[in-house]
Design a protein around this motif. Structure first.
Motif, mmCIF file in Angstrom:
data_model
loop_
_atom_site.group_PDB
_atom_site.id
_atom_site.type_symbol
_atom_site.label_atom_id
_atom_site.label_comp_id
_atom_site.label_asym_id
_atom_site.label_seq_id
_atom_site.Cartn_x
_atom_site.Cartn_y
_atom_site.Cartn_z
ATOM 1 N N GLY A 1 -75.254 5.280 22.253
ATOM 2 C CA GLY A 1 -75.841 3.961 23.111
ATOM 3 C C GLY A 1 -77.341 3.593 22.982
ATOM 4 O O GLY A 1 -77.730 2.959 23.727
ATOM 5 N N VAL A 2 -77.910 4.676 21.885
ATOM 6 C CA VAL A 2 -79.444 4.007 21.742
ATOM 7 C C VAL A 2 -79.642 2.722 21.805
ATOM 8 O O VAL A 2 -79.004 1.988 21.036
ATOM 9 C CB VAL A 2 -79.885 4.805 20.335
ATOM 10 C CG1 VAL A 2 -79.095 4.127 19.086
ATOM 11 C CG2 VAL A 2 -81.340 4.704 20.194
ATOM 12 N N GLY A 3 -80.618 2.196 22.515
ATOM 13 C CA GLY A 3 -81.048 0.978 22.493
ATOM 14 C C GLY A 3 -80.398 0.086 23.450
ATOM 15 O O GLY A 3 -80.942 -1.049 23.618
ATOM 16 N N ARG A 4 -79.095 0.389 23.970
ATOM 17 C CA ARG A 4 -78.406 -0.353 24.529
ATOM 18 C C ARG A 4 -78.911 -0.969 25.939
ATOM 19 O O ARG A 4 -79.113 -2.235 26.146
ATOM 20 C CB ARG A 4 -76.956 0.338 24.928
ATOM 21 C CG ARG A 4 -76.197 0.202 23.870
ATOM 22 C CD ARG A 4 -75.049 -0.786 23.644
ATOM 23 N NE ARG A 4 -74.215 -0.524 22.606
ATOM 24 C CZ ARG A 4 -73.992 -1.563 21.696
ATOM 25 N NH1 ARG A 4 -74.604 -2.537 21.634
ATOM 26 N NH2 ARG A 4 -73.090 -1.234 20.549
ATOM 27 N N ALA A 5 -79.517 -0.160 26.681
ATOM 28 C CA ALA A 5 -80.074 -0.487 28.007
ATOM 29 C C ALA A 5 -81.557 -1.138 27.573
ATOM 30 O O ALA A 5 -82.028 -2.111 28.257
ATOM 31 C CB ALA A 5 -80.449 0.801 28.816
ATOM 32 N N ALA A 6 -82.357 -0.609 26.784
ATOM 33 C CA ALA A 6 -83.481 -1.318 26.243
ATOM 34 C C ALA A 6 -83.336 -2.862 25.967
ATOM 35 O O ALA A 6 -84.272 -3.547 26.549
ATOM 36 C CB ALA A 6 -84.184 -0.423 24.966
ATOM 37 N N TYR B 1 -94.705 -6.450 25.173
ATOM 38 C CA TYR B 1 -95.291 -7.581 25.897
ATOM 39 C C TYR B 1 -96.736 -7.328 26.057
ATOM 40 O O TYR B 1 -97.201 -8.447 25.966
ATOM 41 C CB TYR B 1 -94.707 -7.099 27.441
ATOM 42 C CG TYR B 1 -93.303 -7.238 27.688
ATOM 43 C CD1 TYR B 1 -92.470 -8.269 27.049
ATOM 44 C CD2 TYR B 1 -92.658 -5.963 27.970
ATOM 45 C CE1 TYR B 1 -91.017 -7.927 27.233
ATOM 46 C CE2 TYR B 1 -91.309 -5.911 28.048
ATOM 47 C CZ TYR B 1 -90.411 -6.878 27.729
ATOM 48 O OH TYR B 1 -89.155 -7.015 27.685
ATOM 49 N N PHE C 1 -85.411 -4.909 28.590
ATOM 50 C CA PHE C 1 -86.657 -5.156 28.133
ATOM 51 C C PHE C 1 -86.485 -6.176 26.901
ATOM 52 O O PHE C 1 -86.426 -5.883 25.796
ATOM 53 C CB PHE C 1 -87.199 -3.950 27.738
ATOM 54 C CG PHE C 1 -87.702 -2.978 28.659
ATOM 55 C CD1 PHE C 1 -88.642 -3.255 29.513
ATOM 56 C CD2 PHE C 1 -86.905 -1.910 28.927
ATOM 57 C CE1 PHE C 1 -89.070 -2.319 30.544
ATOM 58 C CE2 PHE C 1 -86.986 -0.842 29.888
ATOM 59 C CZ PHE C 1 -88.025 -1.200 30.727
ATOM 60 N N VAL D 1 -83.874 3.807 24.754
ATOM 61 C CA VAL D 1 -85.053 4.035 23.492
ATOM 62 C C VAL D 1 -84.668 2.621 22.582
ATOM 63 O O VAL D 1 -83.725 2.500 22.285
ATOM 64 C CB VAL D 1 -84.538 5.106 22.650
ATOM 65 C CG1 VAL D 1 -85.490 5.099 21.297
ATOM 66 C CG2 VAL D 1 -84.876 6.477 23.175
ATOM 67 N N ILE E 1 -81.721 8.023 25.948
ATOM 68 C CA ILE E 1 -81.406 7.548 24.599
ATOM 69 C C ILE E 1 -81.019 6.108 24.816
ATOM 70 O O ILE E 1 -81.358 5.162 23.938
ATOM 71 C CB ILE E 1 -80.111 8.246 24.278
ATOM 72 C CG1 ILE E 1 -80.703 9.792 23.697
ATOM 73 C CG2 ILE E 1 -79.494 7.492 22.901
ATOM 74 C CD1 ILE E 1 -81.186 9.613 22.366
#
Lengths: 362, 470
Positions: A188-193, B215, A197, B458, B455
């Motif tokens: 899942g690395v980076g999925r929420a980021a 940002y 963001f 990231v 994770i």
């Protein structure tokens, strides 16, 4: 500390360590699967602009070629259309859906997209023998690979790897790379980021000149990789000769599984009432493999059209050195020459095919 | 090789296993020193010679300290030569072009024409950190705080030990070297504390700093195109970015050293919750501020020679501390702003605070807000590419006006409030200690869950730690 003490310490650490790993794996993969559905389809070079163009004008195309860079740089829609017409069939409207580096899972997904968007107008789908899984970790973890490494694609990828005619150690290596790519995605690395963001400046989407219905002349948009391939071709003519010599040589790579794999895909398309054909492009680097796959498919499924042009004995003109841009791709002249032969061959196969007669290309 | 990269985990796993597999302290030191050189060489193997040179200089000064009694002329000369040579190396790589250009500009102002001479040198990663560690060794042995090492390996290990090599904490020789004398014991390692600290550092760096950096970058690249509220928020975001980046690195460094059996001092202590600027400097980059206090401010005379001299010493220390970060007038101004704040606060304490009743919590809150505002104003000069950009952003920060109307694609103020709240709660309730205190199985489940959640936050692609450039 005594050995007994070390052992006791290791035992005491074992359960918490296992708990930690299992918790991590369950939660990370849960998040990954949950967030995967929220993530948009990534912008993929060549693939995305072609898909957008096809979806926007699907009703205009009745024939689609789906395949690798051999389709992208070798199939000139105008030439194919003219050749089909010259051969006595109604003139089709051809879309080139060649994408470099197309793997089995990617091709299956693309076929689904084309079948969905092309409902009504689509009459003929020509597929290529796709590439197996990537061989490097970078290629297995980039955005495109990640999109095609979801659980829904596991079966398709594993089937492609398992059926590809190559040695068992190579298959194991590919499965390992695929496993690493799948694990990377499941982490899942980076999925929420990416969701929470978003980048303040989105990169410009990939574009492709669709004036040639998806075809591009190789070298017309030079990149360092393309230039390096051209340079290598010009500086090492011996490689071309060596590749040509491999045609017809004995090989212990089993092509039967691959022929079955391709047969399944072609039959699935035919089951929808469409024409389906396998296109095997001339490719000196694949002379010891793809021609044999085509022959095997023709043997086990004589009713399925196989446009097998990777045969220097049958098509010597297509293997003149001057037609080639690099060791496995044509320049413009080669692409046009091949497309004329492809058009004639396609018409001939369609006349022979029941589905072709039934649908009689518009 | 960054602490957040998979290849570092592989590297550390191998080093960790090897170090604890060896029973001999000597062999452990050899392996760890070699690993540290491999770690540093992963950036640029050419600079291994530089670190070796600094080590040789330190070792020779130590030998002189051993051979000659305190006060002996040769002992003093060796120290002076050692410090001069180390600072000379630092100066050539870090400051030569800055001073050469400044000289040319100054000559131009005076009406003289001077040809520009610049050196095309790459700044070696972490040079400021290991140079200061080397100076610490030389001064501590000279003062007799620790005995000079007969073993060159010990000095090399102290200077190059990879967790702190490229961005600190600056570990004093007197704190670290005694730990080398005996083989570290696994039973003394607080595994849960180290793992928790590493994860907290990882979250600070990879999940917070790296996400908000994008940002900050766009706002500092073109501040005039953004609305004033966004520019101010961008400045505050940078304050959070640099804190999470640097303290995250420190946490991971301390954790890695701890897992190998060595104790490093804390480098941060929730500095943005400081009620005043003096307290801020007790809680921000503690290893540098205490180094500057002990090796610069106090030798300059500290506060022993009257208020005027104290203020001069304070300002000198802060300006040089600014210059330590980089060869740029922006860093000088950053140090100057902190120097001013420290001087004003001392004046306030002497002239006003003693004569008015203490305001308790409200006073602390007002003091904290003023301190936070000032610290972030100073960060503008630290981050901006040049003085013009820094002044433009400062103007918006102070006047809250900007010609632009662009906004960031995130709800930036709620994000700032949320991060501030998490920071306060974590400090107030000791989140780290709460996790450490859990039983082994609960700790494992909590840790696995936290790591999994981290994770997904990231961002793809790695950003180097900000302090690597220093």
């Amino acid at each position: 500390m005594s050995e007994r003490g070390n052992l006791a310490q290791a035992r005491a650490a074992l359960v918490p360590t296992l708990l930690m790993v299992v918790t991590f794996a369950v939660i990370a993969s849960g998040f990954s699967l949950l967030l995967r559905h929220q993530a948009p389809v990534p912008d993929m070079n060549v693939l995305s602009p072609k898909l957008a163009a096809y979806q926007a004008h699907a009703d205009a195309y009745d024939t689609v070629f789906i395949g690798t860079s051999r389709t992208f740089y070798h199939v000139v829609p105008d030439e194919v259309e003219a050749a089909v017409e010259s051969a006595g069939c109604p003139r089709p409207n051809v879309f080139n859906f060649g994408v470099f580096g197309l793997t089995g899972a990617e091709q299956d997904w693309l076929v689904d997209q084309v079948l969905e968007a092309g409902k009504g107008a689509l009459r003929t789908v020509v597929i290529e023998d796709p590439l197996p899984e990537a061989r490097t970790l970078d290629n297995a973890t980039n955005e495109r690979a990640r999109f095609f490494h979801g659980p829904a694609e596991y079966k398709s990828t594993l089937k492609s790897i398992a059926s590809f005619p190559e040695s068992t150690p190579k298959k194991i290596f590919r499965i390992g790379i695929f496993g690493a790519g799948a694990a990377y995605d499941l982490s899942g690395v980076g999925r929420a980021a990416a969701l929470l963001f978003p980048a303040p400046e989105q990169p410009a989407p990939f574009k492709l000149d669709m004036g040639y219905d998806g075809f591009e002349i190789l070298g017309s948009h030079p990149t360092p990789d393309i230039e390096a391939r051209r340079k290598d071709f010009l500086e090492h003519p011996d490689k071309f000769d060596a590749a040509m010599a491999r045609y017809g040589a004995a090989s212990d790579e089993n092509v039967a599984a691959r022929a079955i794999y391709l047969q399944d895909r072609l039959r699935r398309i035919r089951a929808l009432g469409l024409n389906a054909a396998l296109f095997i492009s001339p490719d000196p680097e694949e002379l010891d493999r793809t021609p044999r796959v085509g022959v095997e498919l023709a043997r086990i499924a004589p009713d399925l059209p196989v446009l097998n042009f990777n045969r220097p004995d049958a098509y010597p003109d297509l293997f003149e050195r001057g037609l080639w841009f690099d060791h496995s791709h044509y320049g413009e002249a080669g692409a046009r020459a091949l497309s004329r032969v492809v058009g004639a061959g396609l018409c001939s196969e369609l006349k022979r095919s029941d589905a072709g007669a039934q649908h009689a290309i518009r | 090789m960054l602490f957040v990269e998979p290849r570092f985990f592989l590297f550390f796993g191998i080093v960790f296993a090897l170090a604890w597999a060896l029973r001999s302290n000597l062999w452990r030191k050899r392996v760890l020193t070699l690993a540290s050189y491999v770690f540093y060489g992963a950036w640029d193997w050419r600079f291994l010679g530089l670190i070796l040179l600094i080590t040789v200089i330190s070792y020779v000064v130590g030998v002189a300290a051993n051979r000659y009694p305190p006060g002996h002329r040769t002992r003093k000369l060796a120290l002076a030569a050692g410090i001069t040579a180390s600072l000379g190396v630092l100066g050539v790589f870090k400051y030569f072009n800055f001073f050469a250009d400044s000289f040319v500009d100054f000559a131009g102002l005076m009406g003289f024409s001077a040809g520009s001479v610049t050196l095309n040198l790459v700044l070696p990663v972490g040079i400021s950190f290991y140079t200061f560690q080397a100076i610490s060794y030389m001064v501590d042995t000279h003062r007799g705080d620790i005995g000079a090492r007969r073993s060159f390996l010990d000095v090399a290990f102290y200077i190059a030990f990879f967790p702190q090599l490229v961005a600190g904490p600056i570990v004093r020789a007197s704190e670290f070297i005694p730990q080398m004398d005996t083989a570290r014991k696994w039973a003394d390692v607080s595994v849960r504390a180290c793992l928790t600290l590493f994860l907290i550092g990882f979250i600070k760096k990879a999940c917070i700093s790296d996400n908000i950096a994008q940002y900050v970058d766009v706002i500092f690249a073109d501040p005039s195109s953004f609305a004033a509220s966004q520019v101010v928020a961008g400045v505050l975001l940078y304050g959070i970015q640099i804190y999470c980046d640097f303290s995250g690195y420190s946490d991971m460094a301390i954790a890695c050293a701890g897992l190998l059996g060595y104790k490093f001092p804390a480098n941060f202590d929730s500095p943005y919750l400081s009620p005043d600027i003096q307290d801020f400097w007790r809680r921000w980059h503690i290893s540098l501020s205490s180094w500057l206090r002990d090796y610069l401010y106090i030798p300059l005379g500290g506060n022993r020679r009257g208020n005027g001299r104290r203020d001069v010493n304070l300002m000198t220390t802060m300006v040089l501390g600014g210059l330590w970060h980089g060869a740029s007038f922006n860093f000088v101004i950053w140090g100057f702003l902190h120097g001013i704040a420290l001087i004003v606060q001392r004046g306030w304490n002497n002239l006003v605070a003693r004569r008015v009743p203490a305001m308790g919590l409200l006073g602390g809150f007002i003091g904290g807000a003023v301190t936070y505002y000032w610290v972030n104003l100073a960060w503008i000069f630290f981050r901006a590419a040049d003085l013009g950009e820094a002044l433009a952003i400062s103007r918006t920060y102070i006047t809250w006006s900007s010609p632009g109307d662009n906004v960031l694609p995130i709800a930036v103020w709620p994000l700032l409030a949320g991060l501030g709240l998490v920071h306060w709660l974590s400090h107030r309730f000791g989140a780290q200690e709460m996790i450490e205190r859990l039983g082994p199985n609960r700790f494992a489940v909590t840790y696995g869950a936290m790591a999994a959640i981290a994770i997904v936050f990231v961002p793809l692609g790695y950003r180097p730690f900000i302090y690597f450039q220093f």
